[in-house]
Design a protein around this motif. Structure first.
Motif, PDB file in Angstrom:
ATOM      1  N   PHE A   8      27.443  41.126  11.886  1.00  0.00           N
ATOM      2  CA  PHE A   8      26.463  41.004  12.974  1.00  0.00           C
ATOM      3  C   PHE A   8      25.725  42.335  12.988  1.00  0.00           C
ATOM      4  O   PHE A   8      26.265  43.326  13.470  1.00  0.00           O
ATOM      5  CB  PHE A   8      27.144  40.781  14.323  1.00  0.00           C
ATOM      6  CG  PHE A   8      27.900  39.470  14.417  1.00  0.00           C
ATOM      7  CD1 PHE A   8      27.225  38.264  14.603  1.00  0.00           C
ATOM      8  CD2 PHE A   8      29.284  39.448  14.328  1.00  0.00           C
ATOM      9  CE1 PHE A   8      27.921  37.066  14.700  1.00  0.00           C
ATOM     10  CE2 PHE A   8      29.985  38.252  14.419  1.00  0.00           C
ATOM     11  CZ  PHE A   8      29.296  37.064  14.605  1.00  0.00           C
ATOM     12  N   ILE A  15      27.699  45.586  12.303  1.00  0.00           N
ATOM     13  CA  ILE A  15      29.129  45.340  12.521  1.00  0.00           C
ATOM     14  C   ILE A  15      29.658  44.352  11.493  1.00  0.00           C
ATOM     15  O   ILE A  15      29.137  43.245  11.358  1.00  0.00           O
ATOM     16  CB  ILE A  15      29.374  44.760  13.933  1.00  0.00           C
ATOM     17  CG1 ILE A  15      28.910  45.749  14.996  1.00  0.00           C
ATOM     18  CG2 ILE A  15      30.841  44.411  14.141  1.00  0.00           C
ATOM     19  CD1 ILE A  15      28.846  45.158  16.388  1.00  0.00           C
ATOM     20  N   PRO A  29      44.215  42.853  17.837  1.00  0.00           N
ATOM     21  CA  PRO A  29      43.595  43.386  19.050  1.00  0.00           C
ATOM     22  C   PRO A  29      42.193  42.832  19.247  1.00  0.00           C
ATOM     23  O   PRO A  29      41.582  42.312  18.307  1.00  0.00           O
ATOM     24  CB  PRO A  29      43.559  44.893  18.795  1.00  0.00           C
ATOM     25  CG  PRO A  29      43.699  45.051  17.323  1.00  0.00           C
ATOM     26  CD  PRO A  29      44.463  43.879  16.826  1.00  0.00           C
ATOM     27  N   SER A  30      41.708  42.972  20.448  1.00  0.00           N
ATOM     28  CA  SER A  30      40.368  42.504  20.798  1.00  0.00           C
ATOM     29  C   SER A  30      39.332  43.119  19.845  1.00  0.00           C
ATOM     30  O   SER A  30      39.400  44.300  19.522  1.00  0.00           O
ATOM     31  CB  SER A  30      40.101  42.913  22.245  1.00  0.00           C
ATOM     32  OG  SER A  30      38.792  42.581  22.569  1.00  0.00           O
ATOM     33  N   GLY A  31      38.424  42.305  19.363  1.00  0.00           N
ATOM     34  CA  GLY A  31      37.350  42.803  18.508  1.00  0.00           C
ATOM     35  C   GLY A  31      37.677  42.822  17.019  1.00  0.00           C
ATOM     36  O   GLY A  31      36.859  43.254  16.211  1.00  0.00           O
ATOM     37  N   CYS A  32      38.866  42.327  16.625  1.00  0.00           N
ATOM     38  CA  CYS A  32      39.254  42.422  15.210  1.00  0.00           C
ATOM     39  C   CYS A  32      38.691  41.290  14.362  1.00  0.00           C
ATOM     40  O   CYS A  32      38.861  41.284  13.147  1.00  0.00           O
ATOM     41  CB  CYS A  32      40.771  42.485  15.067  1.00  0.00           C
ATOM     42  SG  CYS A  32      41.598  40.926  15.429  1.00  0.00           S
ATOM     43  N   GLY A  33      38.042  40.304  14.999  1.00  0.00           N
ATOM     44  CA  GLY A  33      37.386  39.264  14.202  1.00  0.00           C
ATOM     45  C   GLY A  33      38.015  37.878  14.290  1.00  0.00           C
ATOM     46  O   GLY A  33      37.620  36.966  13.564  1.00  0.00           O
ATOM     47  N   LYS A  34      38.954  37.687  15.204  1.00  0.00           N
ATOM     48  CA  LYS A  34      39.664  36.405  15.307  1.00  0.00           C
ATOM     49  C   LYS A  34      38.719  35.252  15.658  1.00  0.00           C
ATOM     50  O   LYS A  34      38.699  34.229  14.986  1.00  0.00           O
ATOM     51  CB  LYS A  34      40.768  36.492  16.387  1.00  0.00           C
ATOM     52  CG  LYS A  34      41.748  37.624  16.189  1.00  0.00           C
ATOM     53  CD  LYS A  34      42.801  37.672  17.290  1.00  0.00           C
ATOM     54  CE  LYS A  34      42.268  37.952  18.699  1.00  0.00           C
ATOM     55  NZ  LYS A  34      41.738  39.306  18.901  1.00  0.00           N
ATOM     56  N   THR A  35      37.944  35.441  16.712  1.00  0.00           N
ATOM     57  CA  THR A  35      37.032  34.383  17.149  1.00  0.00           C
ATOM     58  C   THR A  35      35.992  34.104  16.070  1.00  0.00           C
ATOM     59  O   THR A  35      35.641  32.953  15.808  1.00  0.00           O
ATOM     60  CB  THR A  35      36.347  34.782  18.474  1.00  0.00           C
ATOM     61  OG1 THR A  35      37.358  34.846  19.480  1.00  0.00           O
ATOM     62  CG2 THR A  35      35.293  33.770  18.899  1.00  0.00           C
ATOM     63  N   THR A  36      35.518  35.153  15.421  1.00  0.00           N
ATOM     64  CA  THR A  36      34.529  34.976  14.353  1.00  0.00           C
ATOM     65  C   THR A  36      35.097  34.083  13.252  1.00  0.00           C
ATOM     66  O   THR A  36      34.426  33.155  12.783  1.00  0.00           O
ATOM     67  CB  THR A  36      34.115  36.355  13.788  1.00  0.00           C
ATOM     68  OG1 THR A  36      33.576  37.127  14.860  1.00  0.00           O
ATOM     69  CG2 THR A  36      33.088  36.216  12.679  1.00  0.00           C
TER      70      THR A  36
HETATM   71  N1  LIG Z   1      27.329  37.088  18.270  1.00  0.00           N
HETATM   72  C1  LIG Z   1      27.650  38.366  18.026  1.00  0.00           C
HETATM   73  N2  LIG Z   1      26.709  39.330  17.975  1.00  0.00           N
HETATM   74  C2  LIG Z   1      27.048  40.615  17.719  1.00  0.00           C
HETATM   75  N3  LIG Z   1      28.300  41.047  17.505  1.00  0.00           N
HETATM   76  C3  LIG Z   1      29.276  40.145  17.557  1.00  0.00           C
HETATM   77  C4  LIG Z   1      29.024  38.754  17.829  1.00  0.00           C
HETATM   78  N4  LIG Z   1      30.213  38.086  17.813  1.00  0.00           N
HETATM   79  C5  LIG Z   1      31.147  39.020  17.543  1.00  0.00           C
HETATM   80  N5  LIG Z   1      30.611  40.249  17.371  1.00  0.00           N
HETATM   81  C6  LIG Z   1      31.330  41.488  17.060  1.00  0.00           C
HETATM   82  O1  LIG Z   1      32.169  41.229  15.954  1.00  0.00           O
HETATM   83  C7  LIG Z   1      33.423  41.833  16.102  1.00  0.00           C
HETATM   84  C8  LIG Z   1      34.512  40.772  16.083  1.00  0.00           C
HETATM   85  O2  LIG Z   1      34.411  39.983  17.259  1.00  0.00           O
HETATM   86  P1  LIG Z   1      35.339  38.760  17.589  1.00  0.00           P
HETATM   87  O3  LIG Z   1      35.459  37.891  16.389  1.00  0.00           O
HETATM   88  O4  LIG Z   1      34.845  38.133  18.830  1.00  0.00           O
HETATM   89  O5  LIG Z   1      36.741  39.476  17.853  1.00  0.00           O
HETATM   90  P2  LIG Z   1      38.072  38.952  18.583  1.00  0.00           P
HETATM   91  O6  LIG Z   1      37.937  37.487  18.807  1.00  0.00           O
HETATM   92  O7  LIG Z   1      39.167  39.318  17.648  1.00  0.00           O
HETATM   93  O8  LIG Z   1      38.170  39.731  19.859  1.00  0.00           O
HETATM   94  C9  LIG Z   1      33.358  42.627  17.393  1.00  0.00           C
HETATM   95  O9  LIG Z   1      33.012  43.932  17.087  1.00  0.00           O
HETATM   96  C10 LIG Z   1      32.271  41.919  18.170  1.00  0.00           C
HETATM   97  O10 LIG Z   1      31.646  42.801  19.059  1.00  0.00           O
END
Ligand SMILES: Nc1ncnc2c1ncn2[C@@H]1O[C@H](COP(=O)(O)OP(=O)(O)O)[C@@H](O)[C@H]1O
Ligand SMILES: [Mg+2]
Length: 365
Positions: free
Chosen positions: A13, A16, A37-44
């Protein structure tokens, strides 16, 4: 039911790197967790598998079929969000049948499926209720039922228990696993809670900063962490810094900062190199050995009674580090300020090279 496979998956992104060249195979009917941990890419990673976002590079396979160009609604996946995302103005029945209706399924068949899935999640008697009349646990089950009614064979669960309070969460986490197992689904469960992942998963991928650090069963991750980060993130660990003063094959003697020497087993470390010895709290024995190998003396600094065990923080006499121990409740009690002698068996500790940056940096999330 299918196997899910991702190959060299990368997603950025802007600047990032949310996901950095990830490779992973999730087996058919496996209950799999992505933990980190939060922000490690799980949701992505979950959103990529679902098809809600597109990768920059890499491939995704579901059930052996490449799905990169398959729209989300045709991937036979169900996405369950932390907020459940139920429609508040629709009853349980309408929520569950929403998917089949918008997909133009045969409505009679869809109705039958709706009844079946509500039976499966044991909410059939509540089909006329509205979401706000249900408990968090029930809403959770409706969200799963809705995914199933829409034809999901793979469940993607993004922090599905995050909204629930601690006690309910502990009860329901087993429920999630039971449902997935009863229905022969493949489930990918995202969480930042290691206790949750450990208690319900067949296997877990530990993630850090867009990468997968280790994949294994809960026992493997706990007993054989492949890195300082995994030892830190899964369960509790004590980290003792030192350097290698003797190395004979995998048998090492480490001189800790305060001068105590300990014997451990580990690969890839040479004499003179800095090292970190990892000892789990329950591995420390209390007052079993007074001197000799792997004996550390300290003073009790803090005691907390945590139900099934006591947690002591011990300040080591030879250095300023504090270690945590968890002796059984049946052992002798110690008061704050008491002297205490700890020892551990070399086979039960782990040792890693001192990180290139620093220990604090390596463990930072
Ligand atoms: N739509 C987006 N736009 C910009 N940055 C994003 C977006 N989605 C996720 N990120 C960034 O990508 C990284 C991974 O996010 P995310 O997958 O949500 O982590 P997790 O689910 O592990 O907390 C983070 O640094 C987050 O800020
Ligand atoms: Mg997330």
């Amino acid at each position: 039911m299918p196997e899910v496979r991702v190959v060299n998956l990368t997603k950025k992104f802007g600047n990032i790197v949310a996901l950095d060249n990830v490779n992973l195979v999730i087996h058919d009917k496996e209950y799999f967790s992505l933990l980190g941990p939060s922000g490690c890419g799980k949701t992505t990673l979950l959103r990529l598998i679902a098809g809600l976002i597109e990768p920059d590079s890499g491939e995704i396979y579901i059930g052996g079929k490449r799905v990169d160009n398959v729209p989300p609604e045709d991937r036979e996946i169900g996405f369950v969000f932390q907020t459940f995302a139920l429609f508040p103005h629709m009853t349980v029945w309408e929520n569950v049948n929403y998917g089949p209706r918008v997909k133009n399924f045969d409505l009679k068949a869809a109705g039958t499926i709706g009844h079946e899935v509500l039976e499966l999640v044991k909410l059939h008697e509540r089909l006329n209720a509205y979401p706000n009349e249900l408990s968090g646990g029930m809403m959770q089950r409706i969200a799963v039922a809705r995914a199933l009614a829409a034809g999901a064979k793979t469940l993607l669960l993004d922090e599905p228990l995050g909204q629930l309070d601690a006690k309910v969460r502990n009860e329901i986490r087993y429920e999630m696993r039971r449902m997935a197992k009863d229905l022969n689904l493949t489930a990918i469960h995202v969480t930042h809670d290691q206790a949750e992942a450990m208690s319900i998963s067949d296997r877990i991928a530990v993630m850090k900063k867009g990468k997968i650090v280790q994949v294994g069963t809960p026992q493997e991750l706990y007993m054989k962490p492949n890195s300082l980060f995994v030892a830190y993130f899964i369960g509790e660990s004590n980290f003792l810094e030192g350097s290698v003063v003797e190395a004979k094959d995998s048998e090492l003697v480490i001189e800790l900062r305060g001068g105590d020497k300990v014997k451990v087993f580990g690969e890839g470390l040479k004499k003179g190199e800095r090292a970190v010895v990892v000892v789990r709290p329950e591995v420390f024995m209390v007052e079993q050995k007074k001197q000799g190998e792997n004996v550390l003396k300290g003073t009790v600094e803090k005691i907390s009674f945590e139900g099934t065990f006591v947690r002591y923080e011990i300040k080591l006499r030879s250095e300023d580090s504090v270690v945590v121990i968890r002796p059984s409740l049946t052992e002798k009690w110690f008061e704050v300020g008491a002297g205490i002698t700890l020892s551990f068996e070399p086979e039960k500790a782990h040792v890693f090279p001192y990180p290139e940056t620093s220990l604090a940096e390596e463990l930072s999330v």
